[in-house]
Design a protein around this motif. Structure first.
Motif, short mmCIF file in Angstrom:
data_model
loop_
_atom_site.label_atom_id
_atom_site.label_comp_id
_atom_site.label_asym_id
_atom_site.label_seq_id
_atom_site.Cartn_x
_atom_site.Cartn_y
_atom_site.Cartn_z
N SER A 75 -3.91 -2.71 7.96
CA SER A 75 -2.72 -3.08 7.07
C SER A 75 -2.71 -4.52 6.48
O SER A 75 -3.53 -5.29 6.84
CB SER A 75 -1.30 -3.18 8.23
N LEU A 76 -1.90 -4.78 5.29
CA LEU A 76 -1.76 -6.00 4.73
C LEU A 76 -0.42 -6.06 4.66
O LEU A 76 0.41 -5.43 4.41
CB LEU A 76 -2.40 -5.84 3.28
N PHE B 145 -3.07 3.70 6.12
CA PHE B 145 -2.92 2.29 5.87
C PHE B 145 -1.65 1.84 5.53
O PHE B 145 -0.55 2.72 5.52
CB PHE B 145 -3.69 1.77 4.78
N HIS B 146 -0.99 0.49 5.84
CA HIS B 146 0.39 -0.08 5.58
C HIS B 146 0.14 -1.26 4.61
O HIS B 146 -0.54 -2.23 5.31
CB HIS B 146 0.94 -0.17 6.91
N ILE B 147 0.82 -1.30 3.59
CA ILE B 147 0.58 -2.46 2.70
C ILE B 147 2.24 -2.84 2.48
O ILE B 147 3.02 -2.04 1.96
CB ILE B 147 -0.17 -2.07 1.23
N GLU B 148 2.65 -4.08 2.83
CA GLU B 148 4.00 -4.25 2.76
C GLU B 148 4.20 -5.69 2.57
O GLU B 148 3.44 -6.65 2.88
CB GLU B 148 4.72 -3.98 4.03
N GLN B 149 5.25 -6.17 1.85
CA GLN B 149 5.47 -7.45 1.47
C GLN B 149 4.51 -8.30 0.69
O GLN B 149 3.96 -9.52 1.02
CB GLN B 149 6.02 -8.20 2.63
N GLY C 103 -0.60 6.83 3.45
CA GLY C 103 -0.48 5.45 3.29
C GLY C 103 0.64 5.02 2.90
O GLY C 103 1.71 5.69 2.45
N VAL C 104 1.33 3.90 3.23
CA VAL C 104 2.69 3.39 2.63
C VAL C 104 2.44 2.01 2.02
O VAL C 104 1.53 1.11 2.32
CB VAL C 104 3.46 3.02 3.97
N ILE C 105 2.99 1.84 0.91
CA ILE C 105 2.94 0.78 -0.15
C ILE C 105 4.32 0.41 -0.19
O ILE C 105 5.25 1.03 -0.93
CB ILE C 105 2.40 0.93 -1.28
N ARG C 106 4.87 -0.89 0.44
CA ARG C 106 6.11 -0.90 0.24
C ARG C 106 6.51 -2.65 0.22
O ARG C 106 5.90 -3.36 0.32
CB ARG C 106 6.81 -0.80 1.69
N ASP C 107 7.69 -2.64 -0.51
CA ASP C 107 8.41 -4.17 -0.96
C ASP C 107 7.14 -4.93 -1.48
O ASP C 107 6.43 -5.90 -1.09
CB ASP C 107 8.58 -4.88 0.32
N GLY D 148 -11.57 11.11 -6.43
CA GLY D 148 -11.36 12.15 -5.43
C GLY D 148 -9.74 12.27 -5.25
O GLY D 148 -8.87 11.35 -6.02
N PRO D 149 -9.40 13.00 -4.45
CA PRO D 149 -7.87 13.11 -4.10
C PRO D 149 -7.21 12.09 -3.53
O PRO D 149 -7.89 11.03 -2.82
CB PRO D 149 -7.84 14.30 -3.23
N ILE D 150 -5.98 11.78 -3.87
CA ILE D 150 -4.96 10.95 -3.30
C ILE D 150 -4.04 11.71 -2.78
O ILE D 150 -3.11 12.44 -3.48
CB ILE D 150 -4.49 10.07 -4.41
N GLU D 151 -3.61 11.42 -1.38
CA GLU D 151 -2.70 12.37 -0.59
C GLU D 151 -1.62 11.70 0.16
O GLU D 151 -2.15 10.70 0.83
CB GLU D 151 -3.37 13.69 -0.21
N ASN D 152 -0.53 12.11 0.18
CA ASN D 152 0.48 11.58 1.50
C ASN D 152 0.60 10.24 1.26
O ASN D 152 0.15 9.40 2.24
CB ASN D 152 -0.30 11.94 2.70
N ILE D 153 1.08 9.90 0.29
CA ILE D 153 1.47 8.16 0.01
C ILE D 153 2.92 8.15 -0.39
O ILE D 153 3.74 8.61 -1.14
CB ILE D 153 0.79 7.99 -1.27
N LEU D 154 3.45 6.95 0.45
CA LEU D 154 4.85 6.58 0.32
C LEU D 154 5.00 5.27 -0.60
O LEU D 154 4.18 4.30 0.07
CB LEU D 154 5.58 6.46 1.33
N ILE D 155 5.38 5.22 -1.72
CA ILE D 155 5.45 4.02 -2.57
C ILE D 155 7.12 3.58 -2.70
O ILE D 155 7.76 4.33 -3.26
CB ILE D 155 4.87 3.93 -3.83
N GLU D 156 7.20 2.57 -2.27
CA GLU D 156 8.74 2.14 -2.36
C GLU D 156 9.04 0.56 -2.19
O GLU D 156 8.47 -0.25 -1.86
CB GLU D 156 9.75 2.70 -1.10
N ASP D 157 10.23 0.23 -3.24
CA ASP D 157 10.77 -0.95 -3.38
C ASP D 157 10.20 -2.04 -4.19
O ASP D 157 9.14 -2.66 -3.82
CB ASP D 157 11.13 -1.41 -1.89
#
Length: 385
Positions: A130-131, A152-156, A180-184, A217-226
């Motif tokens: 996480s970052l 992974f989790h990337i936020e703020q 992974g999650v990319i948020r804020d 290669g593949p990129i799968e199952n990612i949430l991008i928000e805010d």
């Protein structure tokens, strides 16, 4: 539970006067795993190499700064995981500012030259990381890039640079990234970032200087928000030629963009092509975009470019876009399309109450374009929920 120790207890200075990467790395490689970095400036003559199990908390006023001339080769960065080949796991980094010192570490002039890629942060072959709450500034190219990463989790994350450079992607995912999650994500001044705020590049020109060290290669199952910016280049790029990009959720894009809100053009406008337009890999175009859901988009054009705000030139199935609004009161290119499909065979689609029949948009046929200010729902080859 591990207690946090001061990473500078061994006498490392925090005034930036003496490069300290060797000392910091020696501490990180010890048996202890939980560290705090106090306020101050830490000049790095080499990349900070983060091993498995590391939990690193930087004071909000702590700055890691790349020393002048520290980055001259492809494998040079400001910060990376310790074992690029064997991989690392369980890395968590929070707080502080990462300064790439672009003026002191230029890229080669040629697009395909050997040398520094310009990336500040590089994570490769990493799981469970996480970052959080980090400001990136003055990167020569990509601020933070990732390949072969999962869970992974990337936020703020904040971007704030004195000098905007070409190919200044913010959060850049290369091939083989999943779960992974990319948020804020915020740009703190106009024209930042100088390229994509978030990029999903399943395929890329790996010979290009900025892309050295990445993979396809593949990129799968990612949430991008805010994601917010006053005038970034593009909010989100989705780049697939032959590698699939699947199960992506993008929601909450707000602000101005000089190019696109969503760019899936197959990198046709990039200076180094990713495929041969005269010999595409599929008879009906390029790309494998599956289960892409985009929602809550409120954007405007921050330049006079004629690219569409949502520009789709890659093959797609089950593409859904909901709650799109174009803020015409701030738009600098109202004559450009809100939505464009091109270079593909478009499956049947539904734009609010308008049925869009399936159609051949391959060259030399013209694209499908819409100039609507807002719509509630666009569905391509999928049923309404």
């Amino acid at each position: 539970m591990s207690t946090y120790r001061n990473l500078t207890d061994s006498g490392i200075l925090s005034d930036g006067s003496i490069p300290c990467a060797a000392s910091l790395n020696a501490r990180l490689q010890s048996e202890h795993s939980h560290w705090v970095l106090p306020a101050g400036t830490y000049t790095l003559e080499d990349a900070l190499k983060v091993p498995s199990g590391t939990h690193l908390k930087l004071d909000p006023k702590a700055v890691l700064r790349l020393a002048d001339g520290a980055a001259t080769r492809n494998e040079h960065y400001l910060i990376r995981n310790a074992d690029l080949q064997g991989g690392n796991t369980d890395i968590h980094i929070e707080g502080g500012t990462f300064d790439g010192n672009q003026n002191g570490n230029p890229r080669p002039e040629g697009l395909l030259d050997a040398g520094y890629s310009g990336a500040s942060l590089h994570f490769e072959n990493v799981s469970n990381f996480s970052l959080k709450n980090i400001t990136f500034t003055n990167s020569e190219a990509y601020y933070a890039r990732f390949t072969k990463v999962r869970n992974f989790h990337i936020e703020q994350i904040r971007f704030d640079s004195d000098r905007v450079r070409p190919n200044n992607d913010g959060i850049h995912l290369g091939g083989n990234c999943r779960d992974g999650v990319i948020r804020d994500i915020r740009a703190l001044r106009p024209a930042v970032t100088g390229d994509d705020m978030v990029a999903l590049n399943a395929d890329d020109a790996l010979q290009r200087t900025e892309v050295h060290g990445m993979s396809n290669g593949p990129i799968e199952n990612i949430l991008i928000e805010d994601i917010h910016a006053e005038s970034c280049h593009t909010f989100v790029r989705i780049l697939s030629v032959t590698s699939p990009i699947r199960n992506i959720r993008i929601r909450g894009l707000h602000g101005g963009c000089m190019n696109c809100a969503i760019n899936a053009d197959g990198a046709r406008r990039c200076r180094v092509p990713v495929f041969d337009e005269a010999n595409p890999p599929f008879s009906d175009g390029v790309g494998i975009l599956e289960d892409i859901h985009i929602s809550d988009v409120s954007v405007w054009k921050a330049s006079q470019s004629k690219h569409a705000l949502i520009d789709i030139h890659e093959r797609c199935w089950n593409l859904k876009i909901e709650n799109f609004q174009r803020v015409l009161g701030q738009d600098q290119s109202p004559e450009s399309p809100s939505l464009r499909f091109n270079h593909i065979v478009l499956p049947s689609a539904q734009l609010d109450e308008q049925a869009i029949p399936g159609q051949d948009l391959l060259d030399p046929n013209p694209p499908y374009e819409s100039f609507v200010e807002r719509f509630n729902s666009l569905i391509v080859n999928g049923a309404k929920a």
